[in-house]
Design a protein around this motif. Sequence first.
Motif, PDB file in Angstrom:
ATOM      1  N   ILE A   1      20.127  44.485  18.057  1.00 42.52           N
ATOM      2  CA  ILE A   1      21.011  44.459  19.466  1.00 42.52           C
ATOM      3  C   ILE A   1      22.472  43.805  18.965  1.00 42.52           C
ATOM      4  CG2 ILE A   1      21.589  43.547  21.771  1.00 42.52           C
ATOM      5  CD1 ILE A   1      18.461  43.463  22.083  1.00 42.52           C
ATOM      6  N   PHE A   2      22.330  42.891  18.234  1.00 47.41           N
ATOM      7  CA  PHE A   2      23.575  42.092  17.721  1.00 47.41           C
ATOM      8  C   PHE A   2      24.570  43.516  16.932  1.00 47.41           C
ATOM      9  CE2 PHE A   2      26.580  40.008  14.994  1.00 47.41           C
ATOM     10  CZ  PHE A   2      27.119  39.067  15.737  1.00 47.41           C
TER      11      PHE A   2
ATOM     12  N   ALA B   1      32.564  43.567  10.302  1.00 52.92           N
ATOM     13  CA  ALA B   1      32.888  42.130   9.726  1.00 52.92           C
ATOM     14  C   ALA B   1      31.650  41.169  10.097  1.00 52.92           C
ATOM     15  CB  ALA B   1      34.273  41.510  10.112  1.00 52.92           C
ATOM     16  N   MET B   2      31.175  41.317  11.105  1.00 57.66           N
ATOM     17  CA  MET B   2      30.012  40.526  11.442  1.00 57.66           C
ATOM     18  C   MET B   2      28.520  40.707  11.085  1.00 57.66           C
ATOM     19  SD  MET B   2      31.294  39.644  15.510  1.00 57.66           S
ATOM     20  CE  MET B   2      33.022  39.393  16.024  1.00 57.66           C
ATOM     21  N   ARG B   3      28.341  41.705  10.376  1.00 60.67           N
ATOM     22  CA  ARG B   3      27.249  42.459  10.130  1.00 60.67           C
ATOM     23  C   ARG B   3      26.852  41.957   8.566  1.00 60.67           C
ATOM     24  NH1 ARG B   3      28.311  48.513  11.568  1.00 60.67           N
ATOM     25  NH2 ARG B   3      29.288  48.354  13.705  1.00 60.67           N
ATOM     26  N   LYS B   4      26.869  40.634   8.426  1.00 61.93           N
ATOM     27  CA  LYS B   4      26.506  40.155   7.192  1.00 61.93           C
ATOM     28  C   LYS B   4      25.623  38.956   7.399  1.00 61.93           C
ATOM     29  CE  LYS B   4      31.106  41.159   5.208  1.00 61.93           C
ATOM     30  NZ  LYS B   4      30.522  42.193   4.384  1.00 61.93           N
TER      31      LYS B   4
ATOM     32  N   GLY C   1      17.288  53.010  14.098  1.00 59.83           N
ATOM     33  CA  GLY C   1      17.539  51.554  14.363  1.00 59.83           C
ATOM     34  C   GLY C   1      18.605  51.511  15.721  1.00 59.83           C
ATOM     35  N   LYS C   2      19.343  52.415  15.527  1.00 54.41           N
ATOM     36  CA  LYS C   2      20.346  52.600  17.101  1.00 54.41           C
ATOM     37  C   LYS C   2      19.588  52.858  18.200  1.00 54.41           C
ATOM     38  CE  LYS C   2      24.631  54.017  14.379  1.00 54.41           C
ATOM     39  NZ  LYS C   2      25.611  55.161  14.345  1.00 54.41           N
ATOM     40  N   ALA C   3      18.599  53.639  17.968  1.00 52.93           N
ATOM     41  CA  ALA C   3      17.926  53.966  19.063  1.00 52.93           C
ATOM     42  C   ALA C   3      16.996  53.004  19.793  1.00 52.93           C
ATOM     43  CB  ALA C   3      16.935  55.172  18.779  1.00 52.93           C
ATOM     44  N   ILE C   4      16.390  52.055  18.899  1.00 56.81           N
ATOM     45  CA  ILE C   4      15.527  51.254  19.259  1.00 56.81           C
ATOM     46  C   ILE C   4      16.401  49.985  19.977  1.00 56.81           C
ATOM     47  CG2 ILE C   4      13.939  49.279  18.308  1.00 56.81           C
ATOM     48  CD1 ILE C   4      12.764  51.342  16.754  1.00 56.81           C
ATOM     49  N   ALA C   5      17.531  49.815  19.392  1.00 58.78           N
ATOM     50  CA  ALA C   5      18.455  48.891  19.827  1.00 58.78           C
ATOM     51  C   ALA C   5      18.923  49.108  21.259  1.00 58.78           C
ATOM     52  CB  ALA C   5      19.533  48.463  18.613  1.00 58.78           C
ATOM     53  N   LYS C   6      19.265  50.319  21.417  1.00 59.90           N
ATOM     54  CA  LYS C   6      19.958  50.725  22.700  1.00 59.90           C
ATOM     55  C   LYS C   6      18.819  50.401  23.670  1.00 59.90           C
ATOM     56  CE  LYS C   6      23.273  54.209  20.983  1.00 59.90           C
ATOM     57  NZ  LYS C   6      23.535  55.518  21.011  1.00 59.90           N
ATOM     58  N   GLN C   7      17.575  50.811  23.414  1.00 64.50           N
ATOM     59  CA  GLN C   7      16.510  50.668  24.493  1.00 64.50           C
ATOM     60  C   GLN C   7      16.285  49.133  24.744  1.00 64.50           C
ATOM     61  OE1 GLN C   7      12.846  52.731  23.336  1.00 64.50           O
ATOM     62  NE2 GLN C   7      11.720  51.425  24.819  1.00 64.50           N
ATOM     63  N   ASN C   8      16.074  48.428  23.551  1.00 63.75           N
ATOM     64  CA  ASN C   8      15.767  46.926  23.705  1.00 63.75           C
ATOM     65  C   ASN C   8      17.149  46.266  24.217  1.00 63.75           C
ATOM     66  OD1 ASN C   8      13.326  47.608  22.681  1.00 63.75           O
ATOM     67  ND2 ASN C   8      14.116  46.882  20.524  1.00 63.75           N
ATOM     68  N   ALA C   9      18.161  46.566  24.383  1.00 64.16           N
ATOM     69  CA  ALA C   9      19.350  46.171  24.707  1.00 64.16           C
ATOM     70  C   ALA C   9      19.240  45.689  26.298  1.00 64.16           C
ATOM     71  CB  ALA C   9      20.739  46.741  24.432  1.00 64.16           C
ATOM     72  N   PHE C  10      18.361  46.231  26.888  1.00 67.26           N
ATOM     73  CA  PHE C  10      18.187  46.262  28.511  1.00 67.26           C
ATOM     74  C   PHE C  10      17.292  45.197  28.805  1.00 67.26           C
ATOM     75  CE2 PHE C  10      20.520  50.222  27.843  1.00 67.26           C
ATOM     76  CZ  PHE C  10      21.612  50.107  28.656  1.00 67.26           C
ATOM     77  N   PHE C  11      16.662  44.346  27.980  1.00 68.12           N
ATOM     78  CA  PHE C  11      15.543  43.611  28.355  1.00 68.12           C
ATOM     79  C   PHE C  11      15.925  42.657  29.402  1.00 68.12           C
ATOM     80  CE2 PHE C  11      17.538  40.837  25.058  1.00 68.12           C
ATOM     81  CZ  PHE C  11      17.104  39.337  25.349  1.00 68.12           C
ATOM     82  N   THR C  12      17.065  42.187  29.613  1.00 66.12           N
ATOM     83  CA  THR C  12      17.652  41.292  30.288  1.00 66.12           C
ATOM     84  C   THR C  12      17.943  41.791  31.946  1.00 66.12           C
ATOM     85  OG1 THR C  12      20.038  41.794  29.728  1.00 66.12           O
ATOM     86  CG2 THR C  12      18.727  39.791  28.764  1.00 66.12           C
ATOM     87  N   GLN C  13      17.339  42.873  32.113  1.00 70.52           N
ATOM     88  CA  GLN C  13      17.951  43.542  33.382  1.00 70.52           C
ATOM     89  C   GLN C  13      17.113  42.827  34.637  1.00 70.52           C
ATOM     90  OE1 GLN C  13      20.085  46.391  34.048  1.00 70.52           O
ATOM     91  NE2 GLN C  13      20.528  45.386  32.181  1.00 70.52           N
ATOM     92  N   GLU C  14      16.169  42.500  34.663  1.00 74.77           N
ATOM     93  CA  GLU C  14      15.320  41.713  35.557  1.00 74.77           C
ATOM     94  C   GLU C  14      16.310  40.528  36.087  1.00 74.77           C
ATOM     95  OE1 GLU C  14      12.733  41.824  38.569  1.00 74.77           O
ATOM     96  OE2 GLU C  14      12.809  43.279  37.002  1.00 74.77           O
TER      97      GLU C  14
END
Length: 208
Positions: free
Chosen positions: A52-53, A60-63, A111-124
Amino acid sequence: MKKSDFDIRHQHKSTQSKIVASLERISQAFRVLLWQECKEHALSPIQVQVLIFLLHHSEAMRKVSYLADEFNMTRATISDTVKSLELKELITKETEQTDSRSYTIHLTEKGKAIAKQNAFFTQELHVPIVELPERDREQLLLSLFKIIKHLNQTGVITIQRMCMTCMHYQNSKGANAHYCKLLNTPLKNADLRIDCPEHESIHSSIGL
């Protein structure tokens, strides 16, 4: 003599302890919601968080070094996480020309597809927050900012890209209490950012 926030007899009489205990319950909710996403894709919580990050932050942050600070973990732990994600074909590594030991991490299409799906885990968590009056939401946000700032200043948590830890942020007691010197504009409580791409740490501005 200090009392534990989890001492029920003390907690019943202390608003501060009730708040701390409530935050602990919310942290439990994050773990439960995150685990639900993990099970679907056979990933660990930190693997999901890294994906997700990577989806939402700059190269620059992907290290590894940055991710270790971001998640308050050792470089070895993050390196193992990255290695596992690479084996699952969710990320690729681009080695830097000037230093073969350093690399930038990129998401694959899978990886993008899974990240996009998982990024909504906080919706509740949105459900009760949305029901709060706007003024209460803004006050809650401001209160949480102050807690996070303190935890950052005391070294409990590391990297923060929030307004209150930025060299461009200015606070006064006037009508426009918050001001961004980079944008040259006053900010309302609702304008404050928890994760700003233009953030420059106060510490870096004084050579720390």
